[in-house]
Design an enzyme around this catalytic site. Structure first.
Site, mmCIF file in Angstrom:
data_model
loop_
_atom_site.group_PDB
_atom_site.id
_atom_site.type_symbol
_atom_site.label_atom_id
_atom_site.label_comp_id
_atom_site.label_asym_id
_atom_site.label_seq_id
_atom_site.Cartn_x
_atom_site.Cartn_y
_atom_site.Cartn_z
ATOM 1 N N ASP A 75 -8.573 -5.947 -5.154
ATOM 2 C CA ASP A 75 -8.168 -4.671 -4.548
ATOM 3 C C ASP A 75 -8.741 -3.530 -5.379
ATOM 4 O OD1 ASP A 75 -6.868 -2.441 -3.548
ATOM 5 O OD2 ASP A 75 -4.865 -3.327 -3.613
ATOM 6 N N HIS A 126 -7.897 -4.918 -0.762
ATOM 7 C CA HIS A 126 -6.602 -4.289 -0.526
ATOM 8 C C HIS A 126 -5.884 -4.925 0.665
ATOM 9 C CE1 HIS A 126 -3.613 -1.192 -0.671
ATOM 10 N NE2 HIS A 126 -3.877 -0.780 0.547
ATOM 11 N N SER A 166 0.827 -1.188 0.000
ATOM 12 C CA SER A 166 0.000 0.000 0.000
ATOM 13 C C SER A 166 0.875 1.257 0.000
ATOM 14 C CB SER A 166 -0.944 -0.054 1.212
ATOM 15 O OG SER A 166 -1.906 0.946 1.143
#
Lengths: 403, 241
Positions: A339, A372, A175
């Site tokens: 995601d 995610h 991320s």
């Protein structure tokens, strides 16, 4: 998911890094402040970091882990200072990537010296908006300068300099941590052997910018926010909790939420507006616990850094292929099929740019319904990818000839 | 059973002559031909035969892009044995993960997206093994191969292989004659082609075939003119004419 029972490696487990203790170093001072990308100068800068595993005598076995938005330097093991430093949430849980970092684990602390530092502007020991501004004697609040992913990486580089570490065997993150890993390969091409970017793309999508905007709106319009000067009084609890609840939805996927919570009720269905559905209860819990451990101003700064990051704009005048031309490390990118915060198609753009330059690239789209969050949840497959990418192999053409 | 393609075809032809001469009846002929047609072709043991040839033919230290690299055996071999700079492209996530685990650089993508953005001559060799016939736009990919690579290496199952022809003639059903024997609706091979089809394409597009190999009844040999009938699979080294 915090409500599910977890099986952790306890501190005495041979696979745990055991009891840990954060360290802090001052990397800039009031007299010698650090110039930030936004133009401001900041000092002092203190950075909290943790290390696991022993540094080799040639100092060539260092793996830098970069944490995500709400993360901290406590990657693995059990923090023995948790109570003393007022971080009770660390008492019941090991570090945020404990399944990945430890003896015999994918980031094997028998081989590697793993290091992670809390980012500038966060609230876990590194200088940020809750820190005291020496010029006023009060917390910075919104007078803290805007920080960028580039600033974070330069601070990490200062930390490595201070520790006498020139090269990184690898930098890895997911991320916002993945964007730091990418920035490392761009900003310090000669200091990074291998770069691993998980669930991250060279810039946040428009949709992602939108989510962050709503989160900040919610915080800044909380009656307790008071222009960020809430320290010592009631904090913008509701605003920060709402920001976190929204963000949490973006970390999951539609199918994942459906299979975990469905439309199950917590109550009998009271026809009221309390917490009735399982999913409401989950988000409510996430919001409440987040407020206990994160600073609202830090949330503004860190999400802003996430918004601003644009590798192509910064390094290639808007052209991603031009930007990545400077990369000299081996790169692995993993995206996750469900995601929608950093969608696979956006992650792949970075991989394709490298491939088009003839630079060796490993790009995997991991099938997962964990959205995610998959980069933290799919530890088996992520671990397998990490350990094989970090294995020593004879790789004569690691660095492609400049085309 | 026939040891070479020629044996098999000769046996079928002589049986037909016997039938014409009245030495056997129609039922016996049909049974005999069916037996030969249905006997499975021989495949080489071990890995892909194409990998062995590619490993021998390409020079050390070159660069190779493998389109549809599967689990990465060829590229691993080229990396470790010939010091080759490699890159694989593959669509199947399981195969991609297998590549990554063996340390082969691989990019997960659908080849039907094309190679747009890959620079001209970026690789010495571009390999397309057993994949051409699965693509939606095979000609586009052949053109792209020869743009991105200085040389192309292409292999495919030969749909004009005699056993495939016999199976279609006798069974009247589309038996693609490939390894794995998929049904018509399940086969990935949506654009089957013959050796002749490929050579016609090369001629038409002024593509030079520099080397060619055939697999026939389990034996690999340089491609012969009659191999459009005898070869199960073929492998071509091509470049811009």
């Amino acid at each position: 998911m915090s409500e599910k029972p977890h099986i952790y490696d306890l501190p005495d487990s041979p696979h745990s890094v055991g009891w840990t203790e954060p360290r802090t170093l001052r990397l800039a001072s009031s007299e010698a402040p650090m110039k930030l990308e936004g133009g401001a100068s900041l000092g002092p800068i203190d950075v909290e970091f943790e290390t696991y595993g022993a540094l080799s005598t040639s100092r060539d076995n260092v793996v830098l882990v970069a944490h995500a938005l709400s993360g901290d330097a406590h990657v693995a093991g059990w923090d023995k200072t948790a109570e003393a430093l007022g971080r009770p949430w660390r008492v019941r849980k090991p570090g945020w990537w404990d399944p990945i970092v430890g003896p015999g684990k994918p980031l094997d602390t028998n081989r590697f010296a793993v290091i992670c530092a809390n980012v500038l502007g966060s609230c876990y020991g590194t200088t940020g908006p809750p820190s005291l501004d020496p010029s006023t004697g009060r917390p910075y609040g919104l007078s803290f300068p805007v920080v960028t992913v580039g600033d974070w990486v330069r601070v990490q580089a200062r930390l490595l300099d201070a520790l006498g570490i020139q090269r990184l065997r690898a930098v890895v993150g997911g991320s916002l941590g993945g964007q730091q890993a990418l920035e490392w390969a761009l900003a310090f091409p000669d200091r990074v052997d291998k770069c691993i970017v998980l669930a991250a793309s060279p810039r946040l999508s428009t949709q992602g910018l939108g989510f962050n905007a709503v989160g900040r709106f919610s915080i800044m319009n909380d009656p307790h926010f008071r222009g960020g000067e809430y320290y010592g009084g009631p904090i913008p609890h509701a605003g920060l909790a709402a920001a976190r609840m929204l963000a949490h939805i973006t970390y999951l996927s539609e199918s994942g939420m459906h299979s975990t919570f469905g439309r199950k009720f917590r109550t009998k269905g009271n026809h009221g507006f309390g917490v009735e559905f399982e999913v409401e209860s989950y988000l409510d819990y996430q919001g409440k616990t987040f407020v206990e451990r994160f600073d609202a101003n830090s949330y503004l700064y860190v999400t802003r850094a996430m918004d601003y990051y644009d590798a192509a704009a910064h390094w290639g005048g808007g052209d991603l292929v031009e930007a990545v031309r400077r990369i000299r490390s081996e790169v692995m990118v993993a995206s996750f099929s469900s995601d929608w915060l950093y969608p696979p198609a956006r992650c792949k753009e970075f991989a394709l740019a490298l491939c088009r330059l003839g630079k060796p690239i490993t790009y995997v789209e991991v099938p997962s319904h964990h959205g995610h969050d998959a980069f933290l949840v799919e530890t088996d497959i992520v671990g397998k990818l990490l350990s094989s990418f970090l294995a020593d192999r004879r790789r004569p053409h690691v660095i492609a000839k400049e085309g | 059973m026939p040891k070479t393609g020629r044996d098999g075809v000769d046996k079928v032809v002589s049986a037909i002559i016997k039938r014409i001469d009245g030495d056997i009846d129609g039922a016996s002929l049909a049974q005999f031909v069916r037996l030969i047609a249905q006997s499975p072709p021989v495949w080489p043991v071990g890995g892909r035969w194409q990998d062995t040839i590619i490993g021998t033919e390409i020079p050390s230290g070159c660069s190779v892009l493998d389109l549809g690299c599967g689990t990465g055996e060829l590229l691993e071999k080229l990396m470790t044995e010939k010091d080759v700079r490699v890159q694989g492209l593959e669509i199947d996530p399981e195969a991609v993960i297998a590549c990554a685990v063996r340390g082969v650089p691989v990019l997960q993508m659908d080849l039907d997206e094309g190679l747009e953005g890959f620079p001209d001559g970026g690789f010495d060799y571009v390999v397309l093994e057993e994949t051409l016939q699965t693509l939606r736009r095979p000609l586009t990919m052949l053109g792209e191969m020869l743009r991105v690579g200085r040389h192309g290496i292409v292999s495919f199952p030969n749909v004009a292989y005699w056993r495939t022809r016999l199976a279609l003639a006798l069974q009247g059903s589309i038996a693609v004659g490939e390894r794995g024997g998929h049904a018509w609706h399940a086969t990935p091979n949506i654009h089957p082609l013959s050796i002749r089809d490929f050579l016609d394409w090369a001629h038409e597009h002024r593509v030079r075939v520099t080397k060619a190999f055939a697999l026939s009844e389990g034996t690999v040999r340089p491609l012969a003119p009659e191999d459009n009938l005898y070869a199960q699979e073929a492998l071509f080294f091509i470049s811009r004419g």
